[in-house]
Scaffold this motif. Structure first.
Motif, PDB file in Angstrom:
ATOM      1  N   GLN A  14      46.367  36.366  57.144  1.00  0.00           N
ATOM      2  CA  GLN A  14      46.825  35.583  58.173  1.00  0.00           C
ATOM      3  C   GLN A  14      46.571  34.178  58.285  1.00  0.00           C
ATOM      4  O   GLN A  14      47.388  33.406  58.653  1.00  0.00           O
ATOM      5  N   ALA A  15      45.128  33.993  58.253  1.00  0.00           N
ATOM      6  CA  ALA A  15      44.691  32.474  58.406  1.00  0.00           C
ATOM      7  C   ALA A  15      45.296  31.769  57.268  1.00  0.00           C
ATOM      8  O   ALA A  15      45.808  30.580  57.536  1.00  0.00           O
ATOM      9  N   LEU A  16      45.393  32.054  56.004  1.00  0.00           N
ATOM     10  CA  LEU A  16      45.954  31.346  55.051  1.00  0.00           C
ATOM     11  C   LEU A  16      47.576  31.226  54.988  1.00  0.00           C
ATOM     12  O   LEU A  16      48.114  30.330  54.766  1.00  0.00           O
ATOM     13  N   THR A  17      48.148  32.297  55.440  1.00  0.00           N
ATOM     14  CA  THR A  17      49.583  32.292  55.795  1.00  0.00           C
ATOM     15  C   THR A  17      49.752  31.270  56.958  1.00  0.00           C
ATOM     16  O   THR A  17      50.915  30.916  56.739  1.00  0.00           O
ATOM     17  N   ALA A  18      49.097  31.297  57.808  1.00  0.00           N
ATOM     18  CA  ALA A  18      49.343  30.075  58.974  1.00  0.00           C
ATOM     19  C   ALA A  18      49.064  28.656  58.347  1.00  0.00           C
ATOM     20  O   ALA A  18      49.360  27.843  58.985  1.00  0.00           O
ATOM     21  N   GLU A  39      39.220  37.802  48.596  1.00  0.00           N
ATOM     22  CA  GLU A  39      40.405  37.975  49.273  1.00  0.00           C
ATOM     23  C   GLU A  39      41.398  36.649  49.277  1.00  0.00           C
ATOM     24  O   GLU A  39      42.584  36.548  49.197  1.00  0.00           O
ATOM     25  N   ILE A  40      40.582  35.550  49.515  1.00  0.00           N
ATOM     26  CA  ILE A  40      41.148  34.490  49.143  1.00  0.00           C
ATOM     27  C   ILE A  40      41.642  34.080  48.160  1.00  0.00           C
ATOM     28  O   ILE A  40      43.027  33.882  47.871  1.00  0.00           O
ATOM     29  N   SER A  41      41.051  34.471  46.904  1.00  0.00           N
ATOM     30  CA  SER A  41      41.490  34.311  45.424  1.00  0.00           C
ATOM     31  C   SER A  41      42.866  35.252  45.261  1.00  0.00           C
ATOM     32  O   SER A  41      43.722  35.094  44.629  1.00  0.00           O
ATOM     33  N   ASP A  42      42.598  36.525  45.882  1.00  0.00           N
ATOM     34  CA  ASP A  42      43.819  37.569  45.550  1.00  0.00           C
ATOM     35  C   ASP A  42      45.168  36.910  46.406  1.00  0.00           C
ATOM     36  O   ASP A  42      46.356  37.076  45.743  1.00  0.00           O
ATOM     37  N   PHE A  43      44.915  36.475  47.475  1.00  0.00           N
ATOM     38  CA  PHE A  43      46.087  35.798  48.089  1.00  0.00           C
ATOM     39  C   PHE A  43      46.776  34.655  47.417  1.00  0.00           C
ATOM     40  O   PHE A  43      47.988  34.646  47.304  1.00  0.00           O
ATOM     41  N   ARG A  44      45.874  33.704  46.937  1.00  0.00           N
ATOM     42  CA  ARG A  44      46.217  32.638  46.175  1.00  0.00           C
ATOM     43  C   ARG A  44      46.978  32.937  45.056  1.00  0.00           C
ATOM     44  O   ARG A  44      48.209  32.461  44.321  1.00  0.00           O
TER      45      ARG A  44
END
Length: 215
Positions: free
Chosen positions: A174-178, A205-210
């Motif tokens: 949610q933070a990175l999507t924002a 989690e950060i790496s997977d999102f990217r």
């Protein structure tokens, strides 16, 4: 050149880190994937700040992680830290930049889109914005903004933003999507039984999102 990576930004808390200490917590967190470490200790005197900061700098040497000092410009200079982070009530950004020089990183806390928009990219390298949630690690924090408020602050800012305030691994997406360039955490790493594993969970989690974004 002020190169830095806001992905996983650890803010050290002397109380939460008391079990193994701030230096060992930082060392473990960086081994797990933390990219920036902020020394924040409002109770420490100048000599103690400098001693802790120099120990942190030695511990982080060669890792690529950047060491930032909260508020205390004089201590940051004495430590040879990579940068300083100031709040709205601290030394102004123009004076801070003049004192730390053009090669150091300067971060600024902002809570509203108006403050975010006012961040001067000629002076400020990134903003720390939130709090997303209420957090006991900073009891004097402003009203939580939530993810919608975070998105508004990020959108208004001319510089990259790191999200802060009660964030855990489950909030990364949610933070990175924002639009945040990374997340800043305190209790998600400080005081954990295994800070390296806690940092690695967040970093993954950060790496997977990217990775998903690139597909």
């Amino acid at each position: 050149m002020r190169g830095f990576d806001l992905s996983l930004y650890l803010v050290l808390d002397p109380g939460l880190c008391a079990g193994i200490g701030m230096v060992e917590t930082a060392r473990a967190a960086v081994a797990g994937g933390a990219t920036m470490v902020q020394l924040r200790d409002k109770q420490a005197g100048m000599a103690q700040m400098i001693a802790t900061g120099r120990a942190l700098k030695a511990a982080l040497a060669g890792t690529g992680a950047k060491l930032i000092v909260n508020d205390d410009v004089a201590a940051a200079i004495a430590i040879g830290a990579d940068g300083v982070h100031v709040g709205q009530g601290d030394m102004g950004v123009a004076e801070t930049r003049a004192r730390i020089g053009p090669g150091s990183i300067l971060g600024l806390s902002v809570e509203t889109p108006q403050l975010a928009a006012a961040a001067d990219p000629a002076l400020v390298d990134y903003i720390g914005t939130g709090p997303v949630f209420a957090t006991p690690t900073k009891p004097d924090h402003k009203q939580p903004v939530g993810f919608n408020g975070l998105a508004a602050n990020v959108a208004a800012s001319p510089v990259p933003a790191v999200a802060i305030g009660g964030l855990k691994a489950r909030h990364v997406v949610q933070a990175l999507t924002a639009g945040a360039a990374g997340i800043a955490v305190v209790s998600a790493i400080c005081g954990r039984r295994d800070p390296e594993a806690a940092a690695r969970t967040l970093a993954n989690e950060i790496s997977d999102f990217r990775t998903r974004l690139r597909k």
